[in-house]
Design a protein around this motif. Structure first.
Motif, PDB file in Angstrom:
ATOM      1  N   MET A   1       0.861  -1.246  -0.086  1.00 38.96           N
ATOM      2  CA  MET A   1      -0.121   0.078  -0.064  1.00 38.96           C
ATOM      3  C   MET A   1       0.755   1.381   0.041  1.00 38.96           C
ATOM      4  O   MET A   1       1.838   1.366   0.627  1.00 38.96           O
ATOM      5  N   LEU A   2       0.361   2.233  -0.771  1.00 42.92           N
ATOM      6  CA  LEU A   2       1.156   3.507  -0.908  1.00 42.92           C
ATOM      7  C   LEU A   2       1.055   4.275   0.350  1.00 42.92           C
ATOM      8  O   LEU A   2      -0.019   4.681   0.993  1.00 42.92           O
ATOM      9  N   GLU A   3       1.993   4.636   1.076  1.00 43.12           N
ATOM     10  CA  GLU A   3       2.203   5.253   2.630  1.00 43.12           C
ATOM     11  C   GLU A   3       1.795   6.840   2.208  1.00 43.12           C
ATOM     12  O   GLU A   3       1.961   7.347   1.269  1.00 43.12           O
ATOM     13  N   ASN A   4       0.771   7.519   3.092  1.00 41.19           N
ATOM     14  CA  ASN A   4       0.548   8.777   2.728  1.00 41.19           C
ATOM     15  C   ASN A   4       1.159   9.969   3.654  1.00 41.19           C
ATOM     16  O   ASN A   4       0.823  10.986   3.741  1.00 41.19           O
ATOM     17  N   ASP A   5       2.330   9.588   4.115  1.00 39.59           N
ATOM     18  CA  ASP A   5       3.226  10.500   5.028  1.00 39.59           C
ATOM     19  C   ASP A   5       4.216  11.012   3.684  1.00 39.59           C
ATOM     20  O   ASP A   5       4.456  10.749   2.891  1.00 39.59           O
ATOM     21  N   THR A   6       4.844  12.044   4.264  1.00 40.00           N
ATOM     22  CA  THR A   6       5.949  12.637   3.347  1.00 40.00           C
ATOM     23  C   THR A   6       7.373  12.413   3.561  1.00 40.00           C
ATOM     24  O   THR A   6       7.494  12.589   4.982  1.00 40.00           O
ATOM     25  N   ILE A   7       7.996  11.991   2.839  1.00 36.82           N
ATOM     26  CA  ILE A   7       9.571  11.519   3.041  1.00 36.82           C
ATOM     27  C   ILE A   7      10.711  12.653   2.386  1.00 36.82           C
ATOM     28  O   ILE A   7      10.437  13.429   1.560  1.00 36.82           O
ATOM     29  N   CYS A   8      11.773  12.475   2.958  1.00 39.35           N
ATOM     30  CA  CYS A   8      12.815  13.263   2.654  1.00 39.35           C
ATOM     31  C   CYS A   8      14.141  12.450   2.606  1.00 39.35           C
ATOM     32  O   CYS A   8      14.235  11.623   3.561  1.00 39.35           O
ATOM     33  N   ALA A   9      15.086  12.935   1.835  1.00 33.13           N
ATOM     34  CA  ALA A   9      16.411  12.081   1.967  1.00 33.13           C
ATOM     35  C   ALA A   9      17.459  12.734   1.087  1.00 33.13           C
ATOM     36  O   ALA A   9      16.768  13.603  -0.258  1.00 33.13           O
ATOM     37  N   PRO A  10      18.494  12.965   1.173  1.00 33.63           N
ATOM     38  CA  PRO A  10      19.501  13.375   0.287  1.00 33.63           C
ATOM     39  C   PRO A  10      19.484  12.578  -1.081  1.00 33.63           C
ATOM     40  O   PRO A  10      19.549  11.266  -0.935  1.00 33.63           O
ATOM     41  N   ALA A  11      19.379  13.114  -2.260  1.00 34.15           N
ATOM     42  CA  ALA A  11      19.339  12.603  -3.521  1.00 34.15           C
ATOM     43  C   ALA A  11      20.775  12.451  -4.178  1.00 34.15           C
ATOM     44  O   ALA A  11      20.955  11.823  -5.267  1.00 34.15           O
ATOM     45  N   THR A  12      21.815  12.990  -3.689  1.00 35.30           N
ATOM     46  CA  THR A  12      22.990  13.030  -4.046  1.00 35.30           C
ATOM     47  C   THR A  12      24.114  12.964  -3.082  1.00 35.30           C
ATOM     48  O   THR A  12      23.739  13.152  -1.854  1.00 35.30           O
ATOM     49  N   GLN A  13      25.472  12.424  -3.313  1.00 37.97           N
ATOM     50  CA  GLN A  13      26.509  12.152  -2.394  1.00 37.97           C
ATOM     51  C   GLN A  13      26.926  13.467  -1.973  1.00 37.97           C
ATOM     52  O   GLN A  13      26.942  14.491  -2.805  1.00 37.97           O
ATOM     53  N   SER A  14      27.372  13.734  -0.737  1.00 36.54           N
ATOM     54  CA  SER A  14      27.838  14.991  -0.212  1.00 36.54           C
ATOM     55  C   SER A  14      29.217  15.098  -0.926  1.00 36.54           C
ATOM     56  O   SER A  14      29.745  14.178  -1.370  1.00 36.54           O
ATOM     57  N   GLY A  15      29.814  16.364  -0.618  1.00 35.91           N
ATOM     58  CA  GLY A  15      31.081  16.743  -1.488  1.00 35.91           C
ATOM     59  C   GLY A  15      31.307  17.196  -2.706  1.00 35.91           C
ATOM     60  O   GLY A  15      32.247  17.745  -3.023  1.00 35.91           O
TER      61      GLY A  15
END
Length: 446
Positions: A1-15
């Motif tokens: 089932m598709l969760e209805n909360d909102t998510i976040c994360a880095p999409a690229t490596q740092s540096g």
């Protein structure tokens, strides 16, 4: 089932110079907006906005560009925002922390792509192609991943399933008229012909897995020959580094040594093996036994010689190689009269002579040039397993038809084929555990 909360994360490596933090979910725009110096609540999808992202005290964390995407026109099919900032690991983590503080949840590995699948933006085989695309390390693996991502594999499976569904529907219709034994909506000869046609396509896809796996992992090439013929020197020359020990002492290489090199956009996994000779050394004997095993695992065999092989050696080599590609290569042409060996590839591993021609021959032997963007090659072990089971189910279908079994029994076997093919694209997968297992191998932020 598709969760209805909102998510976040880095999409690229740092540096790097630029970093991206990805946000997706029903409240993505509102949550990001609450952290910005500029209001983006009414922003249209596909627009960019230059502003600052602020901490809880209203102090700028960084100067950013936010890209706004509204459902369903986003990667995940949900409202999404991507925050482009400077690539400092500290800055990216501060932005993630700030977004979590105001309502986001940190994304699991692969959760953005999982949501894209659950939203119907792509099927499961396309979602897995995203991971293959990220992991692609050469032109061939990139080409295969792009082909799968564009849906060429999915479309082929959809076509096969549509044909099976049409027949299954006719069989189900026969069952509705089971009181009339003389009524037959699905012609059995036509069904058998179709089952054979579909099975040929399934077997072709299944057979492509060997090449697909080889391209992903590196096409295995075993370098074999007598002791002291120059196998380790050739390996070092191909790898452009001193990977293997080179010595005039016979039997120096007692175990196989492997490494990967890119030749014209294709990864080749070269295996230097222990030399063939009669020996009483127990360790060296084990190395020679492993050489035989490595030959069985390789797609291409380089048989390195420094003289004309005997009739017995040629016979033994052909027996060992079987149907695999065998390249007989004459080494040490700087020391011998090469004119006597017109039928062989000629090199000097020590001085690099003829190496370019050997690499060209290896590339041609791999058969990669025949692969286009539209070529369908199976690279995923899960897909391979489902195709194998589909093949066996189709064999049962053919047997049921040829044995003149009732429509309900034939229909059950056809449903098994439909189910196993559907596993590949995800149309038959309902287990959250299965999906989590697939997407857990993805990187966070994808």
């Amino acid at each position: 089932m598709l969760e209805n909360d909102t998510i976040c994360a880095p999409a690229t490596q740092s540096g790097g110079a630029i970093g991206i933090v990805r946000v997706s979910g029903p409240e993505a725009i509102e949550i990001v907006n609450s952290t910005l110096s500029k209001d983006i609540i009414q922003a249209k999808g596909g627009t960019l906005h230059h502003c600052e992202i602020l901490d809880n005290d209203g102090i700028a964390i960084d100067e950013v560009v936010t890209s706004v995407w509204r459902a369903p026109y986003s990667y995940t099919g949900e409202n999404s925002v991507e925050v482009s900032c400077h690539g400092s690991g500290y800055i990216m983590q501060q932005i993630v922390n700030r977004l979590i503080a105001v309502g986001c949840r940190g994304a699991r590995p692969g959760e953005f792509t999982e949501r894209a699948f659950l939203s119907g933006k792509m099927d499961l085989s396309q979602a897995e192609a995203v991971a293959d695309l990220i992991a692609s390390s050469n032109k061939a693996s990139h080409k295969m991943a792009i082909s799968a991502l564009k849906g060429h594999f999915s479309n082929e499976l959809f076509s096969l399933r549509e044909k099976l569904l049409n027949i299954t529907t006719l069989l189900e219709l026969e069952l509705d008229f089971s009181d009339h034994e003389d009524i037959e909506f699905a012609d059995r000869n036509t069904m058998l012909k179709l089952a054979n046609e579909i099975d040929r396509k399934v077997v072709k896809l299944t057979d492509s897995f060997k090449m697909g796996r080889a391209i992903k992992e590196g096409i295995p090439v075993a370098i074999v020959g007598r002791t002291n013929v120059g196998k380790s020197t050739l390996l070092n020359r191909l790898l452009h580094e001193e990977r293997a020990i080179v010595s005039e002492v016979e039997g120096t290489t007692r175990d196989s040594i492997e490494d990967v090199v890119d030749i014209k956009g294709i990864n080749f996994r070269f295996i230097d093996t222990a030399g063939f000779r009669n020996t009483t050394d127990k360790i060296e004997k084990i190395g020679i036994e492993r050489t035989h095993r490595k030959i069985s695992e390789a797609s291409i065999i380089i048989w390195l010689v420094d003289d004309e092989p005997t009739v017995e050696e040629i016979s033994n080599m052909k027996s060992l190689v079987g149907e695999r590609t065998l390249l007989t290569v004459l080494n040490k042409i700087d020391l011998i009269d090469e004119s006597r060996f017109s039928h062989m590839l000629k090199i000097s591993a020590k001085h690099g002579l003829g190496i370019d021609n050997l690499e060209k021959t290896l590339y041609e032997a791999a058969g990669i040039d025949s692969i286009t963007e539209n070529t369908i090659i199976v690279t995923n072990a899960r897909h391979y397993d489902a195709l194998i089971r589909s093949h066996y189910a189709l064999e049962r279908v053919r047997s049921a038809i040829e044995s003149h079994l009732s429509a309900d029994l034939v229909a059950e076997e056809l449903k098994d084929v439909l189910y196993t093919l559907g596993e590949i694209t995800g149309s038959q997968i309902t287990s959250d555990e299965t999906l989590k297992n697939i997407f857990s191998s993805f990187c966070i932020g994808k």
